[in-house]
Enzyme design. Structure first.
Site, PDB file in Angstrom:
ATOM      1  N   HIS A 125      -6.917 -12.388   2.216  1.00 34.04           N
ATOM      2  CA  HIS A 125      -7.381 -11.999   0.885  1.00 34.04           C
ATOM      3  C   HIS A 125      -6.996 -13.012  -0.184  1.00 34.04           C
ATOM      4  CE1 HIS A 125      -7.628  -7.504   2.297  1.00 34.04           C
ATOM      5  NE2 HIS A 125      -8.569  -8.275   2.794  1.00 34.04           N
ATOM      6  N   CYS A 181     -11.479 -22.480  -9.734  1.00 32.36           N
ATOM      7  CA  CYS A 181     -12.622 -22.629 -10.635  1.00 32.36           C
ATOM      8  C   CYS A 181     -13.892 -22.323  -9.852  1.00 32.36           C
ATOM      9  CB  CYS A 181     -12.672 -24.043 -11.201  1.00 32.36           C
ATOM     10  SG  CYS A 181     -14.222 -24.346 -12.093  1.00 32.36           S
ATOM     11  N   CYS A 228     -16.195 -25.953 -10.043  1.00 31.17           N
ATOM     12  CA  CYS A 228     -15.835 -27.184  -9.336  1.00 31.17           C
ATOM     13  C   CYS A 228     -14.943 -26.916  -8.133  1.00 31.17           C
ATOM     14  CB  CYS A 228     -15.179 -28.194 -10.270  1.00 31.17           C
ATOM     15  SG  CYS A 228     -13.497 -27.767 -10.740  1.00 31.17           S
ATOM     16  N   VAL A 246       9.722  -1.416   8.130  1.00 32.86           N
ATOM     17  CA  VAL A 246       9.593  -2.782   8.666  1.00 32.86           C
ATOM     18  C   VAL A 246      10.938  -3.500   8.729  1.00 32.86           C
ATOM     19  CG1 VAL A 246       7.185  -3.151   7.970  1.00 32.86           C
ATOM     20  CG2 VAL A 246       9.023  -3.670   6.345  1.00 32.86           C
TER      21      VAL A 246
HETATM   22  P1  OAD Z   1      -1.742  -0.249   1.494  1.00 31.72           P
HETATM   23  O1  OAD Z   1      -1.043  -0.062   0.198  1.00 31.72           O
HETATM   24  O2  OAD Z   1      -3.062   0.356   1.666  1.00 31.72           O
HETATM   25  O3  OAD Z   1      -0.831   0.298   2.667  1.00 31.72           O
HETATM   26  C1  OAD Z   1       0.537   0.002   2.739  1.00 31.72           C
HETATM   27  C2  OAD Z   1       1.059   0.664   3.998  1.00 31.72           C
HETATM   28  O4  OAD Z   1       2.401   0.242   4.210  1.00 31.72           O
HETATM   29  C3  OAD Z   1       1.054   2.182   3.960  1.00 31.72           C
HETATM   30  O5  OAD Z   1       0.383   2.653   5.110  1.00 31.72           O
HETATM   31  C4  OAD Z   1       2.547   2.558   3.992  1.00 31.72           C
HETATM   32  O6  OAD Z   1       2.790   3.698   4.788  1.00 31.72           O
HETATM   33  C5  OAD Z   1       3.166   1.345   4.636  1.00 31.72           C
HETATM   34  N1  OAD Z   1       4.549   1.061   4.214  1.00 31.72           N
HETATM   35  C6  OAD Z   1       5.031   1.043   2.946  1.00 31.72           C
HETATM   36  N2  OAD Z   1       6.321   0.658   2.935  1.00 31.72           N
HETATM   37  C7  OAD Z   1       6.668   0.442   4.232  1.00 31.72           C
HETATM   38  C8  OAD Z   1       7.878   0.042   4.872  1.00 31.72           C
HETATM   39  N3  OAD Z   1       8.998  -0.240   4.178  1.00 31.72           N
HETATM   40  N4  OAD Z   1       7.878  -0.063   6.226  1.00 31.72           N
HETATM   41  C9  OAD Z   1       6.748   0.235   6.943  1.00 31.72           C
HETATM   42  N5  OAD Z   1       5.593   0.609   6.382  1.00 31.72           N
HETATM   43  C10 OAD Z   1       5.535   0.706   5.051  1.00 31.72           C
HETATM   44  O7  OAD Z   1      -1.747  -1.829   1.732  1.00 31.72           O
HETATM   45  P2  OAD Z   1      -2.720  -2.707   2.634  1.00 31.72           P
HETATM   46  O8  OAD Z   1      -3.018  -2.059   3.927  1.00 31.72           O
HETATM   47  O9  OAD Z   1      -2.132  -4.064   2.652  1.00 31.72           O
HETATM   48  O10 OAD Z   1      -7.135  -5.550  -0.970  1.00 31.72           O
HETATM   49  O11 OAD Z   1      -4.028  -2.729   1.744  1.00 31.72           O
HETATM   50  C11 OAD Z   1      -5.115  -3.460   2.157  1.00 31.72           C
HETATM   51  C12 OAD Z   1      -5.872  -4.018   0.976  1.00 31.72           C
HETATM   52  O12 OAD Z   1      -6.186  -2.986   0.049  1.00 31.72           O
HETATM   53  C13 OAD Z   1      -5.089  -4.981   0.124  1.00 31.72           C
HETATM   54  O13 OAD Z   1      -5.071  -6.287   0.651  1.00 31.72           O
HETATM   55  C14 OAD Z   1      -5.835  -4.954  -1.170  1.00 31.72           C
HETATM   56  C15 OAD Z   1      -5.928  -3.454  -1.290  1.00 31.72           C
HETATM   57  O14 OAD Z   1      -6.879  -2.947  -2.124  1.00 31.72           O
HETATM   58  C16 OAD Z   1      -7.608  -6.478  -1.794  1.00 31.72           C
HETATM   59  O15 OAD Z   1      -7.003  -6.827  -2.781  1.00 31.72           O
HETATM   60  C17 OAD Z   1      -8.949  -7.032  -1.397  1.00 31.72           C
END
Ligand code: OAD
Length: 293
Positions: free
Chosen positions: A163, A171, A174, A279
């Site tokens: 992402h 930009c 360019c 994690v």
């Molecule tokens: P999310 O915020 O959707 O999910 C985060 C996940 O991490 C959740 O399922 C939590 O349960 C888990 N979590 C949180 N803390 C944790 C910990 N300490 N140990 C283990 N698990 C933990 O984030 P993403 O899946 O990264 O897109 O979201 C995907 C995309 O949605 C992002 O890249 C962004 C967002 O909208 C764009 O910006 C295009």
């Protein structure tokens, strides 16, 4: 136990791939998007689309400044989970970290400069090892926009920022990339929408909703998933496509898929093992076990 057997699979694997989401950066103080107190509870996702950027770049940038400050406002650094993955990249068979995060923390854990001129890496897929699979085919076609190459330590895992990276802007005319912070300061001073010296609009160097991932990056992520013997899905809600489908691609190709997440995910039923845990608890232990032979 389970972790022993995963560590054994990792040691015996020719290709291990990790997919990470915002959960891996949560212990560093970066808020997640979904779940308790997620960023999308406080901000309207609909204001951060590519369509809005095109229609109303000034308003988009004002809101983006707020979002960026909420995400990355406090100083933060890689945590033990990022470090464990960096370690598995240096000493073990971790070939690639595919991340949905735009925070740059995997780079920092691997001591890679967030450099716009990055070196080319190898990966499990020979098909892409010639040119790293990177040609200038960013989608949607924005004239002149080029793809930054992936960083890699001399011996570390390659890092594929699916992402993009929020600490850079690009930009749209360019294609030049520059650090985001000075541009955000300009936005703060009312210089909206911020423009490049060439007159083109700056856009955060991230994939906005409504924007496609670059084809080469996505192809490379899919090949890595197919080639992997072990695929780790770490700290992602696994609901945003196309990243969410990568663990299933890996499972269909016969990989051992392990999920690490505090909560249930839609991928759990395709996984060989699910660690319903933090994690920072699982990954350092896993890295220790992999190295303990
Ligand atoms: P999310 O915020 O959707 O999910 C985060 C996940 O991490 C959740 O399922 C939590 O349960 C888990 N979590 C949180 N803390 C944790 C910990 N300490 N140990 C283990 N698990 C933990 O984030 P993403 O899946 O990264 O897109 O979201 C995907 C995309 O949605 C992002 O890249 C962004 C967002 O909208 C764009 O910006 C295009």
């Amino acid at each position: 136990d389970d972790l022993d057997s995963l560590a054994r699979d990792i040691r015996e694997a020719a290709c291990v791939v990790a997919l990470t989401g915002s959960g891996i950066s949560a212990p560093s103080g970066v808020p997640t998007f979904r779940g308790a107190d997620g960023v999308w509870d406080h901000f309207d996702e609909g204001q951060f689309t590519y369509g809005r950027f095109q229609r109303d770049p000034a308003g988009f940038w004002r809101d983006r400044l707020e979002l960026q400050r909420a995400l990355f406002g406090s100083s933060y650094r890689p945590n033990v989970a990022h470090e464990a993955l960096a370690r598995l990249g240096r000493t073990g068979p971790l070939e690639a970290i595919i991340t949905q995060n735009t925070d740059g923390l995997h780079d920092r854990a691997a001591n890679v400069q967030n450099d716009v001129n990055r070196s080319v890496d190898n990966d499990c897929d020979r098909e892409y090892s010639e040119d790293g699979g990177r040609t200038n085919q960013t989608e949607p076609a924005e004239s002149g926009e080029t793809e930054p190459t992936d960083p890699q330590n001399a011996s570390g895992a390659s890092i594929l920022e699916l992402h993009g990276n929020a600490h850079r802007v690009v930009c749209v005319d360019c294609g030049s990339r520059t650090p985001a912070e000075p541009v955000l300061d300009r936005v703060d001073d009312g210089d909206v929408p911020p423009r490049c010296d060439c007159g083109g609009l700056y856009k955060p160097d991230v994939v906005l909703f409504g924007q496609q991932l670059s084809k080469p990056t996505l192809q490379r992520a899919r090949s890595l998933a197919r080639e992997s013997d072990v695929f780790l899905a770490i700290g992602s809600s696994l609901v945003v496509e196309p990243a969410a489908s990568l663990p299933r691609v890996a499972a269909r190709s016969g990989a051992t898929v392990a999920v690490v997440n505090l909560e249930e995910t839609p991928v759990d039923r395709h996984a060989s093992t699910v660690y319903r845990a933090d994690v920072t608890e699982i990954l350092p232990r896993l890295a220790d076990l992999v190295e303990s032979v």
